[in-house]
Design a protein around this motif. Structure first.
Motif, PDB file in Angstrom:
ATOM      1  N   ALA A  13      34.894  14.267   1.799  1.00  0.00           N
ATOM      2  CA  ALA A  13      34.206  15.109   0.826  1.00  0.00           C
ATOM      3  C   ALA A  13      34.417  16.594   1.079  1.00  0.00           C
ATOM      4  CB  ALA A  13      32.719  14.796   0.829  1.00  0.00           C
ATOM      5  N   ILE A  14      34.626  16.980   2.315  1.00  0.00           N
ATOM      6  CA  ILE A  14      34.701  18.389   2.646  1.00  0.00           C
ATOM      7  C   ILE A  14      35.912  18.634   3.541  1.00  0.00           C
ATOM      8  CG2 ILE A  14      33.446  20.316   3.675  1.00  0.00           C
ATOM      9  CD1 ILE A  14      30.945  18.439   3.481  1.00  0.00           C
ATOM     10  N   ARG A  15      36.802  19.516   3.084  1.00  0.00           N
ATOM     11  CA  ARG A  15      37.924  19.944   3.932  1.00  0.00           C
ATOM     12  C   ARG A  15      38.090  21.427   3.758  1.00  0.00           C
ATOM     13  NH1 ARG A  15      43.416  17.047   3.480  1.00  0.00           N
ATOM     14  NH2 ARG A  15      43.971  18.704   4.886  1.00  0.00           N
ATOM     15  N   ILE A  16      37.853  22.147   4.816  1.00  0.00           N
ATOM     16  CA  ILE A  16      37.947  23.593   4.742  1.00  0.00           C
ATOM     17  C   ILE A  16      39.128  24.106   5.554  1.00  0.00           C
ATOM     18  CG2 ILE A  16      36.740  25.750   5.283  1.00  0.00           C
ATOM     19  CD1 ILE A  16      34.152  24.272   4.686  1.00  0.00           C
TER      20      ILE A  16
ATOM     21  N   PHE B 264      44.915  18.337  11.760  1.00  0.00           N
ATOM     22  CA  PHE B 264      44.419  17.874  13.057  1.00  0.00           C
ATOM     23  C   PHE B 264      43.123  18.597  13.425  1.00  0.00           C
ATOM     24  CE2 PHE B 264      49.035  16.990  13.500  1.00  0.00           C
ATOM     25  CZ  PHE B 264      48.924  15.604  13.573  1.00  0.00           C
ATOM     26  N   LYS B 265      43.105  19.898  13.212  1.00  0.00           N
ATOM     27  CA  LYS B 265      41.900  20.673  13.526  1.00  0.00           C
ATOM     28  C   LYS B 265      40.782  20.304  12.550  1.00  0.00           C
ATOM     29  CE  LYS B 265      39.525  23.370  15.936  1.00  0.00           C
ATOM     30  NZ  LYS B 265      39.105  22.925  17.250  1.00  0.00           N
ATOM     31  N   ALA B 266      41.139  20.066  11.290  1.00  0.00           N
ATOM     32  CA  ALA B 266      40.136  19.655  10.295  1.00  0.00           C
ATOM     33  C   ALA B 266      39.480  18.347  10.714  1.00  0.00           C
ATOM     34  CB  ALA B 266      40.787  19.507   8.920  1.00  0.00           C
ATOM     35  N   GLU B 267      40.275  17.424  11.218  1.00  0.00           N
ATOM     36  CA  GLU B 267      39.740  16.142  11.688  1.00  0.00           C
ATOM     37  C   GLU B 267      38.817  16.354  12.881  1.00  0.00           C
ATOM     38  OE1 GLU B 267      39.010  12.139  11.480  1.00  0.00           O
ATOM     39  OE2 GLU B 267      40.204  13.299  10.076  1.00  0.00           O
ATOM     40  N   ASP B 268      39.217  17.229  13.801  1.00  0.00           N
ATOM     41  CA  ASP B 268      38.365  17.545  14.955  1.00  0.00           C
ATOM     42  C   ASP B 268      37.036  18.139  14.518  1.00  0.00           C
ATOM     43  OD1 ASP B 268      40.297  16.669  16.716  1.00  0.00           O
ATOM     44  OD2 ASP B 268      40.976  18.691  17.288  1.00  0.00           O
ATOM     45  N   ILE B 269      37.106  19.092  13.607  1.00  0.00           N
ATOM     46  CA  ILE B 269      35.885  19.742  13.125  1.00  0.00           C
ATOM     47  C   ILE B 269      35.004  18.732  12.396  1.00  0.00           C
ATOM     48  CG2 ILE B 269      34.995  21.429  11.460  1.00  0.00           C
ATOM     49  CD1 ILE B 269      37.383  23.224  12.282  1.00  0.00           C
TER      50      ILE B 269
ATOM     51  N   VAL C 139      30.772  23.470   7.197  1.00  0.00           N
ATOM     52  CA  VAL C 139      31.115  24.862   6.875  1.00  0.00           C
ATOM     53  C   VAL C 139      30.843  25.756   8.078  1.00  0.00           C
ATOM     54  CG1 VAL C 139      30.434  26.858   5.465  1.00  0.00           C
ATOM     55  CG2 VAL C 139      30.866  24.657   4.379  1.00  0.00           C
ATOM     56  N   ASN C 140      29.683  25.585   8.704  1.00  0.00           N
ATOM     57  CA  ASN C 140      29.358  26.408   9.875  1.00  0.00           C
ATOM     58  C   ASN C 140      30.341  26.170  11.016  1.00  0.00           C
ATOM     59  OD1 ASN C 140      27.210  27.649   8.612  1.00  0.00           O
ATOM     60  ND2 ASN C 140      25.684  26.277   9.458  1.00  0.00           N
ATOM     61  N   ASN C 141      30.714  24.920  11.258  1.00  0.00           N
ATOM     62  CA  ASN C 141      31.690  24.623  12.308  1.00  0.00           C
ATOM     63  C   ASN C 141      33.057  25.214  11.979  1.00  0.00           C
ATOM     64  OD1 ASN C 141      29.817  23.311  13.870  1.00  0.00           O
ATOM     65  ND2 ASN C 141      30.471  21.256  13.321  1.00  0.00           N
TER      66      ASN C 141
ATOM     67  N   GLN D 272      34.865  15.470  12.887  1.00  0.00           N
ATOM     68  CA  GLN D 272      34.260  14.571  13.876  1.00  0.00           C
ATOM     69  C   GLN D 272      33.144  15.272  14.647  1.00  0.00           C
ATOM     70  OE1 GLN D 272      37.422  12.797  16.149  1.00  0.00           O
ATOM     71  NE2 GLN D 272      38.149  11.599  14.420  1.00  0.00           N
ATOM     72  N   GLU D 273      33.368  16.532  15.029  1.00  0.00           N
ATOM     73  CA  GLU D 273      32.314  17.299  15.702  1.00  0.00           C
ATOM     74  C   GLU D 273      31.092  17.421  14.798  1.00  0.00           C
ATOM     75  OE1 GLU D 273      33.461  21.182  17.140  1.00  0.00           O
ATOM     76  OE2 GLU D 273      35.367  20.378  17.877  1.00  0.00           O
ATOM     77  N   SER D 274      31.338  17.639  13.525  1.00  0.00           N
ATOM     78  CA  SER D 274      30.242  17.799  12.569  1.00  0.00           C
ATOM     79  C   SER D 274      29.444  16.512  12.426  1.00  0.00           C
ATOM     80  CB  SER D 274      30.789  18.243  11.207  1.00  0.00           C
ATOM     81  OG  SER D 274      31.442  19.491  11.340  1.00  0.00           O
ATOM     82  N   PHE D 275      30.137  15.386  12.369  1.00  0.00           N
ATOM     83  CA  PHE D 275      29.430  14.105  12.285  1.00  0.00           C
ATOM     84  C   PHE D 275      28.639  13.830  13.557  1.00  0.00           C
ATOM     85  CE2 PHE D 275      31.918  13.089   8.539  1.00  0.00           C
ATOM     86  CZ  PHE D 275      30.991  12.370   7.793  1.00  0.00           C
ATOM     87  N   LEU D 276      29.215  14.159  14.708  1.00  0.00           N
ATOM     88  CA  LEU D 276      28.475  13.987  15.960  1.00  0.00           C
ATOM     89  C   LEU D 276      27.204  14.836  15.960  1.00  0.00           C
ATOM     90  CD1 LEU D 276      31.335  13.898  18.623  1.00  0.00           C
ATOM     91  CD2 LEU D 276      29.806  12.035  17.993  1.00  0.00           C
ATOM     92  N   THR D 277      27.347  16.068  15.526  1.00  0.00           N
ATOM     93  CA  THR D 277      26.178  16.946  15.427  1.00  0.00           C
ATOM     94  C   THR D 277      25.151  16.352  14.465  1.00  0.00           C
ATOM     95  OG1 THR D 277      27.547  18.896  15.850  1.00  0.00           O
ATOM     96  CG2 THR D 277      25.407  19.269  14.802  1.00  0.00           C
ATOM     97  N   ALA D 278      25.622  15.897  13.319  1.00  0.00           N
ATOM     98  CA  ALA D 278      24.710  15.326  12.318  1.00  0.00           C
ATOM     99  C   ALA D 278      23.985  14.100  12.875  1.00  0.00           C
ATOM    100  CB  ALA D 278      25.472  14.964  11.041  1.00  0.00           C
ATOM    101  N   PHE D 279      24.707  13.212  13.527  1.00  0.00           N
ATOM    102  CA  PHE D 279      24.083  11.993  14.042  1.00  0.00           C
ATOM    103  C   PHE D 279      23.092  12.300  15.173  1.00  0.00           C
ATOM    104  CE2 PHE D 279      28.005   9.529  12.497  1.00  0.00           C
ATOM    105  CZ  PHE D 279      27.387   9.219  11.294  1.00  0.00           C
ATOM    106  N   THR D 280      23.409  13.295  15.996  1.00  0.00           N
ATOM    107  CA  THR D 280      22.493  13.607  17.102  1.00  0.00           C
ATOM    108  C   THR D 280      21.269  14.384  16.619  1.00  0.00           C
ATOM    109  OG1 THR D 280      23.740  15.592  17.680  1.00  0.00           O
ATOM    110  CG2 THR D 280      24.262  13.576  18.890  1.00  0.00           C
ATOM    111  N   LYS D 281      21.393  15.079  15.496  1.00  0.00           N
ATOM    112  CA  LYS D 281      20.264  15.861  14.977  1.00  0.00           C
ATOM    113  C   LYS D 281      19.663  15.247  13.719  1.00  0.00           C
ATOM    114  CE  LYS D 281      21.812  20.090  17.056  1.00  0.00           C
ATOM    115  NZ  LYS D 281      21.762  21.515  17.000  1.00  0.00           N
ATOM    116  N   LEU D 282      19.962  13.999  13.467  1.00  0.00           N
ATOM    117  CA  LEU D 282      19.489  13.319  12.265  1.00  0.00           C
ATOM    118  C   LEU D 282      17.969  13.326  12.151  1.00  0.00           C
ATOM    119  CD1 LEU D 282      20.789  11.979   9.862  1.00  0.00           C
ATOM    120  CD2 LEU D 282      20.778   9.837  11.083  1.00  0.00           C
ATOM    121  N   ASN D 283      17.285  13.300  13.284  1.00  0.00           N
ATOM    122  CA  ASN D 283      15.828  13.296  13.252  1.00  0.00           C
ATOM    123  C   ASN D 283      15.252  14.611  12.718  1.00  0.00           C
ATOM    124  OD1 ASN D 283      16.707  14.646  15.542  1.00  0.00           O
ATOM    125  ND2 ASN D 283      14.918  14.085  16.743  1.00  0.00           N
TER     126      ASN D 283
END
Length: 179
Positions: A33-36, A41-46, A76-78, A48-59
């Motif tokens: 949905a989002i590619r900035i 390769f860097k987009a994929e890294d960002i 976007v912030n990442n 994945q980092e974003s999903f990790l952040t989202a899953f850890t801060k889901l609460n």
């Protein structure tokens, strides 16, 4: 993995309990949905980092209906963080970082192929980096001034001035190309 018929609320509840299948389902639904960042390769890294952040801060997410917008904000912030870090190291220019945003409020691929949109996007690449970034956030991604202030770490008055000057600079560049 075959997509499930579960709604986003159910999936997010499962994600909070650490269910990896639910996390994969969420990832598969939102990862394109989002590619900035232009570098895939860097987009994929960002991403994945974003999903990790989202899953850890889901609460911390109060309204699960806003998950897509919340995730977009994280990406976007990442991406901007990556851009700022790269600029400090003088590694990349803005036009190589900002690529495209695809969502309900953004530019879709059919519109992107039109000549007018290409002309505008090309002209935006020739703007000063902060003008291009400000206009991209405001016009393409739909952020308001307050959100842009937070993202770019500038005051409200500076943000309004930056957007106004960026629009005028873009108008001038488009007029030069038209004549």
């Amino acid at each position: 993995m075959k997509p499930t018929n579960q709604n986003i609320e159910q999936l997010l509840q499962l994600c909070q309990s650490g269910n990896q299948r639910a996390q994969l389902e969420i990832y598969n639904r939102y990862n394109k949905a989002i590619r900035i960042v232009k570098d895939s390769f860097k987009a994929e890294d960002i991403m994945q980092e974003s999903f990790l952040t989202a899953f850890t801060k889901l609460n911390t997410l109060q309204d699960t209906n806003l998950f897509g917008a919340w995730l977009k904000r994280i990406v976007v912030n990442n991406s901007i963080g990556y851009y700022n870090k790269a600029v400090k190291q003088n590694e990349v220019s803005l036009d190589s970082v900002i690529y495209k945003v695809e969502d309900a409020n953004g530019i879709n691929e059919n519109e992107q192929n039109s000549e007018k949109v290409k002309l505008i996007l090309d002209a935006m690449k020739t703007l000063k980096p902060n003008y291009s970034l400000g206009l991209s956030l405001h016009l393409i991604e739909g952020y308001d001034y307050e959100e842009i202030c937070e993202i770019m770490n500038i005051s409200y008055a500076n943000c309004r001035t930056l957007i106004s000057r960026a629009k005028e600079s873009l108008r001038q560049k488009l007029l030069l190309k038209a004549s």
